[in-house]
Design a protein around this motif. Structure first.
Motif, PDB file in Angstrom:
ATOM      1  N   MET A   1       0.927  -1.257  -0.067  1.00 30.97           N
ATOM      2  CA  MET A   1       0.003   0.091   0.090  1.00 30.97           C
ATOM      3  C   MET A   1       0.851   1.352  -0.084  1.00 30.97           C
ATOM      4  N   GLY A   2       0.677   2.230  -0.947  1.00 33.97           N
ATOM      5  CA  GLY A   2       1.377   3.432  -1.011  1.00 33.97           C
ATOM      6  C   GLY A   2       0.848   4.430  -0.210  1.00 33.97           C
ATOM      7  N   ASP A   3       1.825   5.707   0.021  1.00 43.11           N
ATOM      8  CA  ASP A   3       1.555   6.567   0.789  1.00 43.11           C
ATOM      9  C   ASP A   3       0.365   7.471   0.099  1.00 43.11           C
ATOM     10  N   GLY A   4       0.054   7.229  -1.043  1.00 46.55           N
ATOM     11  CA  GLY A   4      -1.259   7.978  -1.556  1.00 46.55           C
ATOM     12  C   GLY A   4      -2.406   7.307  -1.643  1.00 46.55           C
ATOM     13  N   ASP A   5      -2.375   6.187  -1.158  1.00 47.16           N
ATOM     14  CA  ASP A   5      -3.684   5.685  -1.072  1.00 47.16           C
ATOM     15  C   ASP A   5      -4.803   6.281   0.079  1.00 47.16           C
ATOM     16  N   GLY A   6      -5.684   6.620  -0.351  1.00 52.00           N
ATOM     17  CA  GLY A   6      -6.646   7.387   0.585  1.00 52.00           C
ATOM     18  C   GLY A   6      -7.361   8.417  -0.287  1.00 52.00           C
ATOM     19  N   TRP A   7      -8.277   8.849   0.366  1.00 48.53           N
ATOM     20  CA  TRP A   7      -9.393   9.648  -0.330  1.00 48.53           C
ATOM     21  C   TRP A   7      -8.886  11.127  -0.245  1.00 48.53           C
ATOM     22  N   ALA A   8      -9.427  12.006  -1.024  1.00 44.22           N
ATOM     23  CA  ALA A   8      -9.102  13.361  -1.091  1.00 44.22           C
ATOM     24  C   ALA A   8     -10.110  14.284  -1.525  1.00 44.22           C
ATOM     25  N   ALA A  59      -3.838   5.833  -7.759  1.00 48.72           N
ATOM     26  CA  ALA A  59      -3.478   6.921  -6.757  1.00 48.72           C
ATOM     27  C   ALA A  59      -1.706   7.023  -6.749  1.00 48.72           C
ATOM     28  N   LEU A  60      -1.300   8.236  -6.851  1.00 47.44           N
ATOM     29  CA  LEU A  60       0.100   8.572  -7.183  1.00 47.44           C
ATOM     30  C   LEU A  60       0.639   8.653  -5.483  1.00 47.44           C
ATOM     31  N   HIS A  61       1.975   8.051  -5.495  1.00 33.31           N
ATOM     32  CA  HIS A  61       2.779   8.307  -4.330  1.00 33.31           C
ATOM     33  C   HIS A  61       3.160   9.660  -4.161  1.00 33.31           C
ATOM     34  N   ALA A  68       5.501   8.121 -14.281  1.00 36.03           N
ATOM     35  CA  ALA A  68       6.152   6.978 -13.589  1.00 36.03           C
ATOM     36  C   ALA A  68       4.819   6.226 -12.629  1.00 36.03           C
ATOM     37  N   GLY A  69       4.033   7.163 -12.190  1.00 36.18           N
ATOM     38  CA  GLY A  69       2.741   6.600 -11.311  1.00 36.18           C
ATOM     39  C   GLY A  69       2.027   5.709 -12.235  1.00 36.18           C
ATOM     40  N   ALA A  70       1.655   6.119 -13.288  1.00 34.70           N
ATOM     41  CA  ALA A  70       0.715   5.527 -14.252  1.00 34.70           C
ATOM     42  C   ALA A  70       1.284   4.320 -14.844  1.00 34.70           C
ATOM     43  N   LEU A  71       2.657   4.124 -14.973  1.00 36.23           N
ATOM     44  CA  LEU A  71       3.346   3.116 -15.487  1.00 36.23           C
ATOM     45  C   LEU A  71       3.366   1.998 -14.454  1.00 36.23           C
ATOM     46  N   ARG A  72       3.550   2.385 -13.291  1.00 32.22           N
ATOM     47  CA  ARG A  72       3.662   1.620 -12.041  1.00 32.22           C
ATOM     48  C   ARG A  72       2.315   0.902 -11.738  1.00 32.22           C
TER      49      ARG A  72
END
Length: 285
Positions: A1-8, A59-61, A68-72
């Motif tokens: 789980m990345g640090d970007g996971d969550g709601w905004a 979600a992006l980190h 990089a995020g989209a490819l990951r």
């Protein structure tokens, strides 16, 4: 789980997944018959938009580049080797305090792709004209008309003789050396280019194929290593070689020529290319 996971939240009053924004990859392939194929993900039934179709992404980190995020995210959700993707550009949807970045990239082949995570029910190549036959993920459905027209890359053709003449770096003493220095400086464009004129490509940031056309005493520069830049030696007139390059461009490419030569500008525009002066390029190096 990345640090970007969550709601905004965003300034429009919506709630989005991805504390630092999100990004997705629209991967496409055009076959020899000219048919465009789009790689789509069917989302798992249990998730947001369960059962609908859209692009791979998430979600992006924090501090992660959207490309990089989209490819990951794509690598995590399916078996596509993203190393085979040529990224052409990004298109950003800004909701005010939260953004989604669509990354557009092409593949030379159409490999078999399978699901690789619980978030993906299926992966499938779909003909471009049949995308809207699917039940689409609502955000993707809104962006598809714009993305459909963005499936092309930018080819930046640089008139070396003209551009080095606009730089005070001693070209009159060493033409080959000045051309080689320009070639090396052009590698910086690999990080992306903004401000492409006239809506030539609908990207906020594009990653062009860079072609440097050299002539005369500088032809030998084409024989030297040039990672990230294609150097073309004109057997005769550099202008004629440039016009040949931009003539007959297919649907996957838009050409932008860099020159201040008025006659060459007219010839390139007649061949369907757009033209900018050396200052536009030099401001980006």
């Amino acid at each position: 789980m990345g640090d970007g996971d969550g709601w905004a939240g965003c300034d429009l009053g919506h709630t989005h997944w991805g504390r630092f924004g999100a990004a997705g990859l629209l991967a496409y392939h055009r076959d020899p018959d000219g048919q465009a194929w789009i790689l789509l993900q069917q989302r798992a039934w249990w998730g947001i938009g369960g059962g609908t179709w859209g692009m791979f992404g998430g979600a992006l980190h924090s501090h992660e580049d959207p490309v990089a995020g989209a490819l990951r995210e794509t690598t995590e959700e399916c078996t596509l080797d993203t190393g085979l993707v040529t990224v052409h550009g990004t298109s950003v949807e800004d909701h005010g305090g939260w953004t989604f970045t669509s990354v557009l990239g092409s593949l030379a082949e159409r490999p078999q792709v399978r699901a690789a995570s619980r978030e993906t029910r299926r992966a499938e190549w779909v003909r471009a004209e049949e995308v809207t036959d699917r039940k689409l993920f609502a955000p993707f459905a809104r962006s598809w008309p714009r993305l459909r027209d963005a499936m092309k890359g930018l080819v930046l053709v640089v008139d070396a003789a003209n551009v080095v003449g606009a730089r005070a770096d001693g070209w009159w003493k060493d033409r080959a050396g000045a051309n080689a220095r320009l070639r090396d400086d052009l590698k910086a464009l690999g990080a992306g280019v903004a401000g492409v004129p006239g809506g030539l490509v609908p990207f906020d940031r594009c990653f062009p194929e860079v072609v440097l056309v050299v002539e005369g005493a500088a032809r030998g520069v084409a024989d030297e290593p040039a990672n990230g830049v294609r150097v073309v030696a004109a057997p005769g007139s550099g202008d004629d070689r440039i016009v040949d390059l931009v003539s007959g461009a297919g649907p996957d490419a838009a050409h932008l020529v860099v020159t201040a030569d008025r006659e060459l500008r007219a010839r390139c525009e007649a061949a369907g290319a757009a033209v900018v002066g050396p200052r536009w390029l030099l401001d980006r190096l």
